[in-house]
Motif scaffolding. Structure first.
Motif, short mmCIF file in Angstrom:
data_model
loop_
_atom_site.label_atom_id
_atom_site.label_comp_id
_atom_site.label_asym_id
_atom_site.label_seq_id
_atom_site.Cartn_x
_atom_site.Cartn_y
_atom_site.Cartn_z
N GLY A 104 -19.84 1.40 15.47
CA GLY A 104 -19.75 0.80 16.79
C GLY A 104 -20.21 1.72 17.89
N ASN A 105 -20.76 2.87 17.51
CA ASN A 105 -21.25 3.85 18.48
C ASN A 105 -22.77 3.80 18.49
OD1 ASN A 105 -21.91 6.02 20.09
ND2 ASN A 105 -20.65 7.49 18.99
N ALA A 106 -23.36 3.44 19.61
CA ALA A 106 -24.81 3.28 19.69
C ALA A 106 -25.55 4.59 19.42
CB ALA A 106 -25.21 2.73 21.06
N LYS A 107 -24.93 5.71 19.73
CA LYS A 107 -25.58 6.99 19.49
C LYS A 107 -25.83 7.23 18.00
CE LYS A 107 -22.83 9.75 21.88
NZ LYS A 107 -22.33 11.01 22.52
N ASP A 108 -25.02 6.60 17.16
CA ASP A 108 -25.19 6.79 15.71
C ASP A 108 -26.47 6.14 15.18
OD1 ASP A 108 -22.94 8.30 15.48
OD2 ASP A 108 -21.63 6.63 14.93
N PHE A 109 -27.13 5.32 16.01
CA PHE A 109 -28.44 4.80 15.62
C PHE A 109 -29.42 5.94 15.39
CE2 PHE A 109 -32.74 3.56 16.96
CZ PHE A 109 -33.00 2.51 16.09
N TYR A 110 -29.24 7.03 16.13
CA TYR A 110 -30.15 8.17 16.04
C TYR A 110 -29.70 9.22 15.03
CZ TYR A 110 -31.59 6.20 20.50
OH TYR A 110 -32.02 5.33 21.47
N LEU A 111 -28.46 9.14 14.57
CA LEU A 111 -27.91 10.20 13.73
C LEU A 111 -28.64 10.38 12.40
CD1 LEU A 111 -25.82 12.40 13.51
CD2 LEU A 111 -24.20 10.72 12.58
N PRO A 112 -28.97 9.32 11.64
CA PRO A 112 -29.69 9.54 10.38
C PRO A 112 -31.02 10.27 10.58
CG PRO A 112 -28.81 7.32 10.44
CD PRO A 112 -28.62 7.88 11.81
N GLY A 113 -31.75 9.89 11.60
CA GLY A 113 -33.02 10.57 11.87
C GLY A 113 -32.82 12.03 12.24
N MET A 114 -31.77 12.32 12.98
CA MET A 114 -31.49 13.71 13.36
C MET A 114 -31.11 14.53 12.14
SD MET A 114 -29.41 12.83 16.86
CE MET A 114 -28.68 14.46 16.99
N LEU A 115 -30.29 13.95 11.26
CA LEU A 115 -29.90 14.66 10.03
C LEU A 115 -31.11 14.87 9.12
CD1 LEU A 115 -26.52 12.86 9.26
CD2 LEU A 115 -26.83 15.18 10.14
N TYR A 116 -31.98 13.88 9.07
CA TYR A 116 -33.21 14.01 8.28
C TYR A 116 -34.08 15.14 8.83
CZ TYR A 116 -37.86 12.99 6.45
OH TYR A 116 -39.10 13.09 5.87
N THR A 117 -34.20 15.21 10.14
CA THR A 117 -34.99 16.28 10.76
C THR A 117 -34.42 17.65 10.43
OG1 THR A 117 -35.64 14.83 12.59
CG2 THR A 117 -35.84 17.19 12.96
N LEU A 118 -33.09 17.78 10.49
CA LEU A 118 -32.45 19.04 10.16
C LEU A 118 -32.67 19.40 8.70
CD1 LEU A 118 -30.62 21.42 10.86
CD2 LEU A 118 -28.64 19.94 10.39
N GLY A 119 -32.50 18.42 7.81
CA GLY A 119 -32.72 18.68 6.39
C GLY A 119 -34.16 19.07 6.10
N LEU A 120 -35.10 18.42 6.79
CA LEU A 120 -36.52 18.73 6.58
C LEU A 120 -36.83 20.14 7.08
CD1 LEU A 120 -39.16 17.52 5.55
CD2 LEU A 120 -39.59 16.67 7.86
N ALA A 121 -36.26 20.52 8.20
CA ALA A 121 -36.47 21.87 8.72
C ALA A 121 -35.98 22.92 7.73
CB ALA A 121 -35.74 22.03 10.05
N LEU A 122 -34.80 22.70 7.18
CA LEU A 122 -34.26 23.64 6.20
C LEU A 122 -35.10 23.65 4.92
CD1 LEU A 122 -30.44 22.90 6.59
CD2 LEU A 122 -31.74 24.83 7.51
N ALA A 123 -35.63 22.48 4.54
CA ALA A 123 -36.47 22.42 3.34
C ALA A 123 -37.74 23.23 3.52
CB ALA A 123 -36.82 20.96 3.02
N TYR A 124 -38.36 23.14 4.70
CA TYR A 124 -39.56 23.94 4.97
C TYR A 124 -39.26 25.43 4.86
CZ TYR A 124 -42.63 20.16 6.54
OH TYR A 124 -43.44 19.06 6.59
N ILE A 125 -38.15 25.85 5.43
CA ILE A 125 -37.82 27.28 5.45
C ILE A 125 -37.41 27.77 4.07
CG2 ILE A 125 -36.17 28.96 6.37
CD1 ILE A 125 -36.17 27.35 8.97
#
Length: 246
Positions: A104-125
């Motif tokens: 019910g929190n509209a901000k959570d619409f962006y959360l999966p993409g943010m977590l994916y970005t973080l995981g991708l950054a760590l994968a590159y490093i």
């Protein structure tokens, strides 16, 4: 052809250099979807934050974003274009819609993409530290070199490592901006900042990748090598068959 008509060694070298840059640019466009693919990843989020800014209705905003992402896939299917980037956008939007609807929190619409970005950054490093930079794993098949750069092309491996570091650090910097906003800002503020940060970091990472690879040794075409070996084997068998019996 006279001596004046013949290209000099320097001209040949410059021509090969420009050809290498063009090949690298084309491969990057193929791997990352080009300008159209980049724009398509922005549009659903842009529509979501625009509608939510106007009416604050989570359901309408989420459904509109998902419908737009599905429409983009349908257009690609009708035009018989590559759909992998559009499909990845659909999955990203779908996860965002599910998260937002569940909490019910509209901000959570962006959360999966943010977590994916973080995981991708760590994968590159992490993959770069392990000696197998992720950008090389992504682009190796595109350049028809597969993993030959790991053992047979050290200069290219170094370029892939630099590019992976660039991707990892740029994405981490993006996360360093977005995650504090997730906790402190409202949905519209987070949404507009996220949309603003969608393309520039991506273009910077792609540009740096192009710079590093354009200066690197050319890829080893392992597919061409395999085809050459197959032709040699066929020629050997044909020659053997033509030899008179002893």
């Amino acid at each position: 052809m006279t001596s004046l008509d013949k290209p000099t060694a320097q001209e040949q070298e410059n021509g090969g250099h420009h050809d290498g840059k063009a090949v690298t640019e084309a491969a990057l466009f193929e791997a990352f979807g080009g300008i159209r693919g980049t724009v398509e990843t922005v549009l659903p989020g842009l529509l979501f934050v625009t509608i939510f800014t106007i009416n604050k209705d989570l359901h309408i905003s989420a459904i509109a974003a998902l419908a737009l992402s599905l429409l983009l896939v349908a257009v690609r299917l009708i035009r018989r274009d590559t759909v992998k980037h559009a499909f990845s956008g659909v999955f990203g939007v779908a996860f965002g819609v599910v998260f937002a609807m569940m909490t019910g929190n509209a901000k959570d619409f962006y959360l999966p993409g943010m977590l994916y970005t973080l995981g991708l950054a760590l994968a590159y490093i992490i993959t770069t530290l392990a000696g197998v930079p992720l950008i090389g794993l992504i682009l190796g098949p595109v350049f028809k070199e597969n993993l030959s750069w790991r053992t047979r092309n050290p200069g290219r491996k170094k370029a892939y490592a630099k590019a992976s570091w660039a991707w990892g650090l740029i994405l981490l910097a993006k996360c360093a901006i977005l995650f504090p906003l997730y906790w402190w800002a409202d949905t519209t503020q987070l949404g507009w900042v996220l949309v603003t940060l969608k393309i520039p970091p991506f273009l910077l990472a792609v540009y740096l990748t192009w710079v590093f690879l354009a200066k690197a040794p050319p890829p080893i075409d392992v597919f061409a090598e395999m085809e050459a070996k197959e032709r040699e084997e066929e020629a050997r068998k044909a020659a053997a068959a033509r030899e008179p019996e002893a």
